[in-house]
Design a protein around this motif. Structure first.
Motif, PDB file in Angstrom:
ATOM      1  N   ASP A 321       0.855  -1.182   0.000  1.00  0.00           N
ATOM      2  CA  ASP A 321       0.000   0.000   0.000  1.00  0.00           C
ATOM      3  C   ASP A 321       0.891   1.232   0.000  1.00  0.00           C
ATOM      4  O   ASP A 321       2.021   1.204   0.500  1.00  0.00           O
ATOM      5  CB  ASP A 321      -0.926   0.015   1.230  1.00  0.00           C
ATOM      6  CG  ASP A 321      -1.893   1.188   1.194  1.00  0.00           C
ATOM      7  OD1 ASP A 321      -2.325   1.568   0.086  1.00  0.00           O
ATOM      8  OD2 ASP A 321      -2.228   1.730   2.274  1.00  0.00           O
ATOM      9  N   SER A 322       0.412   2.299  -0.575  1.00  0.00           N
ATOM     10  CA  SER A 322       1.157   3.553  -0.610  1.00  0.00           C
ATOM     11  C   SER A 322       0.601   4.519   0.422  1.00  0.00           C
ATOM     12  O   SER A 322      -0.620   4.605   0.606  1.00  0.00           O
ATOM     13  CB  SER A 322       1.062   4.192  -1.998  1.00  0.00           C
ATOM     14  OG  SER A 322       1.578   5.511  -1.989  1.00  0.00           O
ATOM     15  N   PRO A 323       1.465   5.232   1.087  1.00  0.00           N
ATOM     16  CA  PRO A 323       0.956   6.342   1.892  1.00  0.00           C
ATOM     17  C   PRO A 323       0.506   7.464   0.956  1.00  0.00           C
ATOM     18  O   PRO A 323       0.870   7.487  -0.224  1.00  0.00           O
ATOM     19  CB  PRO A 323       2.175   6.764   2.714  1.00  0.00           C
ATOM     20  CG  PRO A 323       3.336   6.444   1.826  1.00  0.00           C
ATOM     21  CD  PRO A 323       2.944   5.179   1.099  1.00  0.00           C
ATOM     22  N   ASP A 324      -0.287   8.375   1.465  1.00  0.00           N
ATOM     23  CA  ASP A 324      -0.537   9.615   0.748  1.00  0.00           C
ATOM     24  C   ASP A 324       0.714  10.478   0.942  1.00  0.00           C
ATOM     25  O   ASP A 324       1.032  10.875   2.073  1.00  0.00           O
ATOM     26  CB  ASP A 324      -1.760  10.336   1.301  1.00  0.00           C
ATOM     27  CG  ASP A 324      -3.048   9.545   1.088  1.00  0.00           C
ATOM     28  OD1 ASP A 324      -3.039   8.633   0.236  1.00  0.00           O
ATOM     29  OD2 ASP A 324      -4.035   9.831   1.788  1.00  0.00           O
ATOM     30  N   VAL A 325       1.427  10.749  -0.133  1.00  0.00           N
ATOM     31  CA  VAL A 325       2.657  11.543  -0.040  1.00  0.00           C
ATOM     32  C   VAL A 325       2.292  12.985  -0.364  1.00  0.00           C
ATOM     33  O   VAL A 325       1.972  13.329  -1.504  1.00  0.00           O
ATOM     34  CB  VAL A 325       3.739  11.025  -1.021  1.00  0.00           C
ATOM     35  CG1 VAL A 325       5.019  11.827  -0.869  1.00  0.00           C
ATOM     36  CG2 VAL A 325       4.018   9.542  -0.766  1.00  0.00           C
TER      37      VAL A 325
END
Length: 512
Positions: A321-325
């Protein structure tokens, strides 16, 4: 058909059109709420009146040395291949406004009697002349040597500031005077067709999310943060346990100011990842640091100290999963950071539609002390009689942003001059002054400073002079500055800001 019949036909057509031009209403006929039909009057074709533009000769004479000093290595015009956002993206405020069927702008070589850009010494203006509205920011400037803190200036704007125009000059001058280095904060996924003062390359399935993503229901929250956007290298709500990869490669550019290339720390502002991910900092093929980041439901910061001699770095992410960058920041440890935040298609009225508690937390984390708001060009082509609606909405934004932190100051830069073709002549849009006045009224009502860019350019009909100058200081869309022009207008603004700062210092010394 015989020649004489062709001649008679042409004469009859000309007579019919001539009669129509006399009887057709001068103001045009409104077809519907969004369309006007106009017919040119024959008198306009018989006029020989010479176009008269604002005299701006002293402006360029005053700033010519500064232009040559600052653009010797900044020759790339960031709008060279960029279409005007005014015509590409509709603003939420103006989608239902009537448009003029003859308002399309073209490149006309009118005779100009204008003076050169730069002579107008346009000062900052304040509500009821109260210069104290910027004193909290001036306090931080004066105490930087003792405090050793890093303070931020957030420069929000429309397409007029894309490509780090205007912001880059202000940043360079302030960092020379008060310390600091680096380009500041930028989004991991920038607007297509634009650039920043670094060479940025992305690898992986990066996607950019903005206010349009909220409106289109591509995301179901409104946490956009200080840059009004965020990026992800993995899809939202991915449930298949697939491993995703994202990489941001940053290389120092040779067409930026020297201080931009010398940063001492790299920070990544991120949050709200459902699964852990790995973040790595690399120099070429060498891994300098790697960290396993756990799940998060809040704003976090990943920080690395950087050797200023490195000419490139790569930030690598990997996870299910990706963080919100929300932002990447390349800064010094102290001094001033100036962030270029272009919001294409915006008129500066969307801030209150975001998560304000989240925005407050990010402002606090980045230590924001001054906000510069520069909008207006997206409103100009859509003329209405009354801009009180915009004044109210813009005031709401300013008042809300000021309330997020007790010591934050706001400085509004008014709309620039813009030209349209009226019967073959380039003249200022008639509503530019109305928009400028709405912005100024909103600024003063909210307790903010104001700088009048329209008057600084030379006022009415000044834009053609900037376009026709040698070298050109504005593009032939008669809307946007070239890079050279952005240097001129930025210097004018910076001098006005420093004039009041130096006056503040004198008053403080007298009082002490």
């Amino acid at each position: 058909m015989k020649p004489y019949k062709i001649l008679l036909y042409l004469i009859s057509v000309f007579l019919v059109l001539s009669i129509l031009s006399f009887v057709f209403p001068k103001e045009g006929i409104q077809i519907n709420t969004n369309l006007f039909l106009r017919f040119p009057n024959i008198k306009t074709f018989l006029k020989t009146e010479e176009s008269k533009y604002a005299d701006i000769s002293e402006i360029l004479e005053y700033h010519q040395a500064e232009i040559m000093e600052n653009i010797s290595d900044l020759s790339i015009d960031t709008l060279k291949n960029l279409k005007d956002s005014v015509y590409n993206i509709a603003d939420s405020l103006i989608a239902e406004m009537p448009t003029d069927t003859l308002a399309e702008e073209k490149n006309y070589n009118d005779i100009t009697t204008a003076k050169q850009p730069g002579s107008v010494l346009q000062q900052l203006e304040y509500p009821e002349g109260n210069k104290n509205v910027l004193y909290p920011f001036f306090d931080h400037l004066r105490n930087l040597n003792q405090s050793g803190e890093l303070i931020r200036i957030l420069h929000y704007g429309d397409s007029q500031i894309e490509g780090d125009r205007i912001s880059s000059y202000i940043r360079n001058e302030l960092q020379k005077e008060f310390g600091g280095s680096g380009i500041g904060m930028f989004a991991p996924v920038i607007i297509k067709g634009t650039n920043i003062s670094m060479d940025l390359k992305l690898n992986g399935s990066w996607e950019r999310f903005t206010m349009h993503s909220i409106k289109n229901r591509n995301i179901f929250h409104n946490r956009l943060g200080a840059l009004m956007s965020f990026g992800r290298f993995a899809p939202i709500n991915s449930f298949d346990n697939k491993m995703f990869f994202g990489e941001i490669n940053l290389h120092k550019s040779n067409i930026t100011y020297a201080k931009t290339r010398k940063f001492k720390q790299c920070r990544v502002f991120y949050g709200y990842n459902e699964k852990p991910f790995i973040a790595e900092l690399k120099y070429k093929e060498n891994t300098l640091d790697a960290e396993l980041i756990g799940t998060s439901k809040q704003l976090n910061t990943l920080k690395w100290d950087i050797d200023g001699s490195l000419d490139e770095i790569t930030i690598s992410f990997k996870g299910e999963d990706s963080p919100d960058v929300y932002a990447i920041a390349l800064d010094d440890h102290s001094g001033i950071a100036v962030d270029n935040i272009p919001l294409r298609g915006s008129s500066g009225t969307d801030f209150t539609k975001t998560d304000l508690a989240f925005l407050r937390s990010m402002y606090q984390k980045i230590n924001a002390k001054l906000i510069i708001m520069q909008f207006g060009v997206n409103l100009v082509p859509y003329a209405v009689d009354d801009y009180s609606y915009y004044e109210k909405q813009f005031y709401k934004q300013l008042k809300t942003l000021k309330g997020l932190r007790p010591d934050i100051c706001i400085l509004v830069i008014g709309v620039s001059d813009m030209s349209q073709n009226i019967n073959g002549r380039l003249v200022s849009y008639s509503n530019v002054v109305k928009i400028r006045d709405a912005q100024k009224n909103a600024a003063f009502k909210a307790g903010c400073a104001f700088w009048d860019m329209y008057e600084a350019m030379g006022g009415k009909n000044s834009m053609p002079a900037w376009v026709n100058n040698k070298p050109p200081l504005a593009r032939t869309d008669y809307t946007h500055f070239t890079w050279k022009g952005s240097v001129v207008i930025s210097k004018m603004f910076y001098e006005a800001l420093m004039k009041d700062y130096n006056e503040y210092l004198k008053n403080e010394n007298i009082n002490n």
